[in-house]
Design a protein around this motif. Structure first.
Motif, PDB file in Angstrom:
ATOM      1  N   ASN A  16       0.834  -1.195   0.000  1.00 50.54           N
ATOM      2  CA  ASN A  16       0.000   0.000   0.000  1.00 50.54           C
ATOM      3  C   ASN A  16       0.866   1.241   0.000  1.00 50.54           C
ATOM      4  O   ASN A  16       1.870   1.304   0.684  1.00 50.54           O
ATOM      5  CB  ASN A  16      -0.899   0.014   1.228  1.00 50.54           C
ATOM      6  CG  ASN A  16      -1.863  -1.138   1.188  1.00 50.54           C
ATOM      7  OD1 ASN A  16      -2.533  -1.373   0.179  1.00 50.54           O
ATOM      8  ND2 ASN A  16      -1.927  -1.886   2.273  1.00 50.54           N
ATOM      9  N   ILE A  17       0.449   2.203  -0.752  1.00 47.63           N
ATOM     10  CA  ILE A  17       1.186   3.455  -0.769  1.00 47.63           C
ATOM     11  C   ILE A  17       0.623   4.336   0.334  1.00 47.63           C
ATOM     12  O   ILE A  17      -0.584   4.522   0.444  1.00 47.63           O
ATOM     13  CB  ILE A  17       1.036   4.150  -2.133  1.00 47.63           C
ATOM     14  CG1 ILE A  17       1.677   3.256  -3.211  1.00 47.63           C
ATOM     15  CG2 ILE A  17       1.694   5.515  -2.105  1.00 47.63           C
ATOM     16  CD1 ILE A  17       1.431   3.722  -4.617  1.00 47.63           C
ATOM     17  N   SER A  18       1.517   4.836   1.182  1.00 48.54           N
ATOM     18  CA  SER A  18       1.086   5.734   2.237  1.00 48.54           C
ATOM     19  C   SER A  18       1.742   7.088   1.998  1.00 48.54           C
ATOM     20  O   SER A  18       2.874   7.160   1.552  1.00 48.54           O
ATOM     21  CB  SER A  18       1.517   5.178   3.590  1.00 48.54           C
ATOM     22  OG  SER A  18       1.506   6.225   4.530  1.00 48.54           O
ATOM     23  N   PHE A  19       1.024   8.134   2.289  1.00 51.00           N
ATOM     24  CA  PHE A  19       1.544   9.465   1.960  1.00 51.00           C
ATOM     25  C   PHE A  19       2.031  10.230   3.174  1.00 51.00           C
ATOM     26  O   PHE A  19       2.239  11.415   3.121  1.00 51.00           O
ATOM     27  CB  PHE A  19       0.484  10.270   1.215  1.00 51.00           C
ATOM     28  CG  PHE A  19       0.080   9.577  -0.051  1.00 51.00           C
ATOM     29  CD1 PHE A  19       0.921   9.607  -1.157  1.00 51.00           C
ATOM     30  CD2 PHE A  19      -1.106   8.863  -0.131  1.00 51.00           C
ATOM     31  CE1 PHE A  19       0.571   8.945  -2.326  1.00 51.00           C
ATOM     32  CE2 PHE A  19      -1.462   8.205  -1.298  1.00 51.00           C
ATOM     33  CZ  PHE A  19      -0.623   8.245  -2.392  1.00 51.00           C
ATOM     34  N   TRP A  24       9.552   8.267   2.043  1.00 55.88           N
ATOM     35  CA  TRP A  24       9.104   6.961   1.568  1.00 55.88           C
ATOM     36  C   TRP A  24       8.301   7.118   0.277  1.00 55.88           C
ATOM     37  O   TRP A  24       8.455   6.358  -0.666  1.00 55.88           O
ATOM     38  CB  TRP A  24       8.265   6.265   2.650  1.00 55.88           C
ATOM     39  CG  TRP A  24       8.060   4.812   2.346  1.00 55.88           C
ATOM     40  CD1 TRP A  24       8.973   3.968   1.797  1.00 55.88           C
ATOM     41  CD2 TRP A  24       6.880   4.051   2.536  1.00 55.88           C
ATOM     42  NE1 TRP A  24       8.437   2.719   1.651  1.00 55.88           N
ATOM     43  CE2 TRP A  24       7.162   2.737   2.102  1.00 55.88           C
ATOM     44  CE3 TRP A  24       5.617   4.343   3.063  1.00 55.88           C
ATOM     45  CZ2 TRP A  24       6.210   1.720   2.165  1.00 55.88           C
ATOM     46  CZ3 TRP A  24       4.684   3.332   3.129  1.00 55.88           C
ATOM     47  CH2 TRP A  24       4.979   2.039   2.681  1.00 55.88           C
ATOM     48  N   GLN A  25       7.462   8.153   0.271  1.00 56.43           N
ATOM     49  CA  GLN A  25       6.650   8.355  -0.922  1.00 56.43           C
ATOM     50  C   GLN A  25       7.531   8.589  -2.148  1.00 56.43           C
ATOM     51  O   GLN A  25       7.258   8.073  -3.225  1.00 56.43           O
ATOM     52  CB  GLN A  25       5.691   9.526  -0.730  1.00 56.43           C
ATOM     53  CG  GLN A  25       4.589   9.495  -1.777  1.00 56.43           C
ATOM     54  CD  GLN A  25       3.953  10.827  -2.006  1.00 56.43           C
ATOM     55  OE1 GLN A  25       3.979  11.696  -1.140  1.00 56.43           O
ATOM     56  NE2 GLN A  25       3.392  10.990  -3.184  1.00 56.43           N
ATOM     57  N   SER A  26       8.578   9.356  -1.956  1.00 61.34           N
ATOM     58  CA  SER A  26       9.416   9.619  -3.129  1.00 61.34           C
ATOM     59  C   SER A  26      10.156   8.357  -3.562  1.00 61.34           C
ATOM     60  O   SER A  26      10.379   8.134  -4.742  1.00 61.34           O
ATOM     61  CB  SER A  26      10.360  10.795  -2.869  1.00 61.34           C
ATOM     62  OG  SER A  26      11.577  10.339  -2.355  1.00 61.34           O
ATOM     63  N   ALA A  27      10.476   7.499  -2.588  1.00 64.32           N
ATOM     64  CA  ALA A  27      11.099   6.214  -2.940  1.00 64.32           C
ATOM     65  C   ALA A  27      10.116   5.374  -3.752  1.00 64.32           C
ATOM     66  O   ALA A  27      10.488   4.748  -4.740  1.00 64.32           O
ATOM     67  CB  ALA A  27      11.529   5.471  -1.677  1.00 64.32           C
ATOM     68  N   VAL A  28       8.856   5.389  -3.313  1.00 61.83           N
ATOM     69  CA  VAL A  28       7.823   4.639  -4.026  1.00 61.83           C
ATOM     70  C   VAL A  28       7.665   5.176  -5.441  1.00 61.83           C
ATOM     71  O   VAL A  28       7.601   4.419  -6.409  1.00 61.83           O
ATOM     72  CB  VAL A  28       6.474   4.687  -3.264  1.00 61.83           C
ATOM     73  CG1 VAL A  28       5.337   4.167  -4.142  1.00 61.83           C
ATOM     74  CG2 VAL A  28       6.562   3.879  -1.981  1.00 61.83           C
ATOM     75  N   ASN A  29       7.619   6.502  -5.539  1.00 64.37           N
ATOM     76  CA  ASN A  29       7.494   7.118  -6.862  1.00 64.37           C
ATOM     77  C   ASN A  29       8.665   6.751  -7.755  1.00 64.37           C
ATOM     78  O   ASN A  29       8.500   6.494  -8.940  1.00 64.37           O
ATOM     79  CB  ASN A  29       7.423   8.644  -6.747  1.00 64.37           C
ATOM     80  CG  ASN A  29       6.082   9.094  -6.178  1.00 64.37           C
ATOM     81  OD1 ASN A  29       5.126   8.322  -6.163  1.00 64.37           O
ATOM     82  ND2 ASN A  29       6.036  10.325  -5.704  1.00 64.37           N
ATOM     83  N   GLU A  30       9.843   6.750  -7.158  1.00 68.75           N
ATOM     84  CA  GLU A  30      11.051   6.445  -7.912  1.00 68.75           C
ATOM     85  C   GLU A  30      10.990   5.018  -8.455  1.00 68.75           C
ATOM     86  O   GLU A  30      11.341   4.768  -9.603  1.00 68.75           O
ATOM     87  CB  GLU A  30      12.250   6.573  -6.983  1.00 68.75           C
ATOM     88  CG  GLU A  30      13.528   7.019  -7.645  1.00 68.75           C
ATOM     89  CD  GLU A  30      14.569   7.318  -6.585  1.00 68.75           C
ATOM     90  OE1 GLU A  30      15.397   6.418  -6.349  1.00 68.75           O
ATOM     91  OE2 GLU A  30      14.534   8.409  -5.989  1.00 68.75           O
ATOM     92  N   ARG A  31      10.531   4.108  -7.583  1.00 68.99           N
ATOM     93  CA  ARG A  31      10.416   2.712  -8.019  1.00 68.99           C
ATOM     94  C   ARG A  31       9.375   2.583  -9.118  1.00 68.99           C
ATOM     95  O   ARG A  31       9.603   1.900 -10.114  1.00 68.99           O
ATOM     96  CB  ARG A  31      10.039   1.817  -6.828  1.00 68.99           C
ATOM     97  CG  ARG A  31      11.186   1.630  -5.837  1.00 68.99           C
ATOM     98  CD  ARG A  31      10.650   1.219  -4.477  1.00 68.99           C
ATOM     99  NE  ARG A  31       9.834   0.009  -4.580  1.00 68.99           N
ATOM    100  CZ  ARG A  31      10.309  -1.215  -4.431  1.00 68.99           C
ATOM    101  NH1 ARG A  31      11.588  -1.394  -4.180  1.00 68.99           N
ATOM    102  NH2 ARG A  31       9.528  -2.272  -4.519  1.00 68.99           N
ATOM    103  N   ALA A  32       8.247   3.256  -8.916  1.00 68.69           N
ATOM    104  CA  ALA A  32       7.190   3.200  -9.931  1.00 68.69           C
ATOM    105  C   ALA A  32       7.706   3.753 -11.250  1.00 68.69           C
ATOM    106  O   ALA A  32       7.452   3.194 -12.313  1.00 68.69           O
ATOM    107  CB  ALA A  32       5.963   3.982  -9.460  1.00 68.69           C
ATOM    108  N   ALA A  33       8.464   4.840 -11.169  1.00 68.71           N
ATOM    109  CA  ALA A  33       9.015   5.447 -12.382  1.00 68.71           C
ATOM    110  C   ALA A  33       9.990   4.480 -13.053  1.00 68.71           C
ATOM    111  O   ALA A  33      10.026   4.369 -14.282  1.00 68.71           O
ATOM    112  CB  ALA A  33       9.723   6.753 -12.036  1.00 68.71           C
ATOM    113  N   MET A  34      10.757   3.769 -12.236  1.00 68.72           N
ATOM    114  CA  MET A  34      11.736   2.854 -12.795  1.00 68.72           C
ATOM    115  C   MET A  34      11.043   1.663 -13.467  1.00 68.72           C
ATOM    116  O   MET A  34      11.475   1.210 -14.526  1.00 68.72           O
ATOM    117  CB  MET A  34      12.681   2.372 -11.694  1.00 68.72           C
ATOM    118  CG  MET A  34      13.905   1.696 -12.238  1.00 68.72           C
ATOM    119  SD  MET A  34      15.292   1.926 -11.119  1.00 68.72           S
ATOM    120  CE  MET A  34      16.330   0.549 -11.582  1.00 68.72           C
ATOM    121  N   VAL A  35       9.970   1.183 -12.835  1.00 67.97           N
ATOM    122  CA  VAL A  35       9.221   0.076 -13.443  1.00 67.97           C
ATOM    123  C   VAL A  35       8.635   0.527 -14.784  1.00 67.97           C
ATOM    124  O   VAL A  35       8.718  -0.191 -15.790  1.00 67.97           O
ATOM    125  CB  VAL A  35       8.109  -0.440 -12.501  1.00 67.97           C
ATOM    126  CG1 VAL A  35       7.223  -1.455 -13.219  1.00 67.97           C
ATOM    127  CG2 VAL A  35       8.732  -1.064 -11.256  1.00 67.97           C
TER     128      VAL A  35
END
Ligand code: C2E
Ligand code: MG
Ligand code: MG
Ligand code: MG
Length: 289
Positions: A16-19, A24-35
């Protein structure tokens, strides 16, 4: 405030993405961007294979390992260490792994057509998702047929942990493919699962000593003792043993003195694109694999 936010973020679980936590959110975004970038890269042929020589004690070419590279338009050449873990977590790896197999087997077919390969084998790395996909063996078999490949030139490698993920299915797949002539190697040997009983029950051809042990040659006596015992065990079980990450003559000569006669590492060659891979220069029948 921050503590509570972090607590909730942790509680939200991995998927789950938590804001609450901006880092952490930017890490999640970074991973999503990389995928997303990987998906795009797969569509536009940004993934390519490099090939690294494997040699015997005479320096004769006995094979090569196919190593994936991401040629990103902005970031340049990206190492698989940086994107394979994320590819696995984001369910990208089956597609990327398919591409790896396709590219590597096609290259092998080219080499097979153009040159006298001697005992040359091409090693291809597999992840668990790939190896345990329901149709893996059937698809590989039809690729071999379509490309008119000599199956005995294919060496599939995976780590001990991949093997232990589903030992029963691994056993079935290995036996099926082994019947076709496909060879198997355990990668990064010595770093994974400690039970060795499976080794005597499976037709594994090659143990690859992990480079972390090789780096300790001349430095750490205990790691040197581990190398010695891996070599002894491999030979006692009728397997070949190859050392990865050999960078110095000192390392090579210790390995040689311990009975390890197959090597891969910068001392001999770096991974290079297929066009730079000099097959004819060394291909011969000297290899023992
Ligand atoms: P690996 O399969 O253990 O591959 C050996 C790694 O050691 C490669 O890193 C290679 O470039 C590097 N290497 C070779 N000789 C030397 C040396 O003398 N010194 C040092 N320091 N390193 C050396 P690379 O290409 O970055 O790949 C890293 C890992 O990523 C691989 O480790 C493998 O686990 C994975 N990988 C690479 N390509 C693929 C692929 O096509 N499919 C899968 N599933 N995994 C791959
Ligand atoms: Mg490998
Ligand atoms: Mg390895
Ligand atoms: Mg490794």
């Amino acid at each position: 405030q921050v503590d509570i936010a972090l607590f909730q973020a942790k509680d939200a679980g991995r998927n789950n993405i938590s804001f609450f936590d901006p880092a952490w959110q930017s890490a999640v975004n970074e991973r999503a961007a990389m995928v997303a970038a990987m998906r795009e890269g797969l569509k536009s042929d940004q993934f390519i294979m490099f090939y690294q020589e494997q040699v015997d004690q005479q320096g004769e070419l006995i094979g090569a390992e196919a190593l994936l590279r991401w040629r990103h338009p902005e970031h340049g050449l990206v190492s698989p260490a940086e994107f394979i873990p994320l590819a696995e977590q984001s369910a990208m790896m089956p597609a990327l792994g398919d591409e790896v197999l396709k590219m590597s087997l096609k290259q092998l077919a080219h080499w097979q057509q153009d040159q006298d390969l001697g005992s040359f084998k091409l090693s291809i790395n597999l992840t668990a998702d790939q190896f345990y996909a329901p149709d893996f063996t059937d698809r590989l078999q039809s690729q071999i047929k379509d490309l008119e490949l000599d199956a005995s030139r294919i060496m599939l490698e995976f780590t001990e942990s991949v093997l232990m993920d589903n030992l029963e299915l691994a056993r079935l797949n290995i036996k099926k493919l082994n019947k076709l002539g496909v060879h198997f190697a355990i990668d990064d040997f010595g770093t994974g699962y400690s039970s060795l009983s499976y080794l005597s029950q499976l037709p594994i051809d090659l143990l690859k000593i992990d480079q972390s042990f090789v780096q300790q040659i001349g430095v750490n006596q205990k790691d040197m003792a581990i190398i010695k015992s891996i070599v002894e065990m491999a030979h006692a079980l009728g397997m070949e043993v190859l050392a990865e990450g050999v960078e110095t003559e000192q390392q090579r000569s210790y390995l040689f003195s311990q009975g390890c006669h197959l090597y891969q590492g910068y001392l001999f060659a770096r991974p290079v694109p297929a066009e730079e891979f000099q097959l004819l220069a060394h291909a011969g029948d000297g290899g023992s694999l």
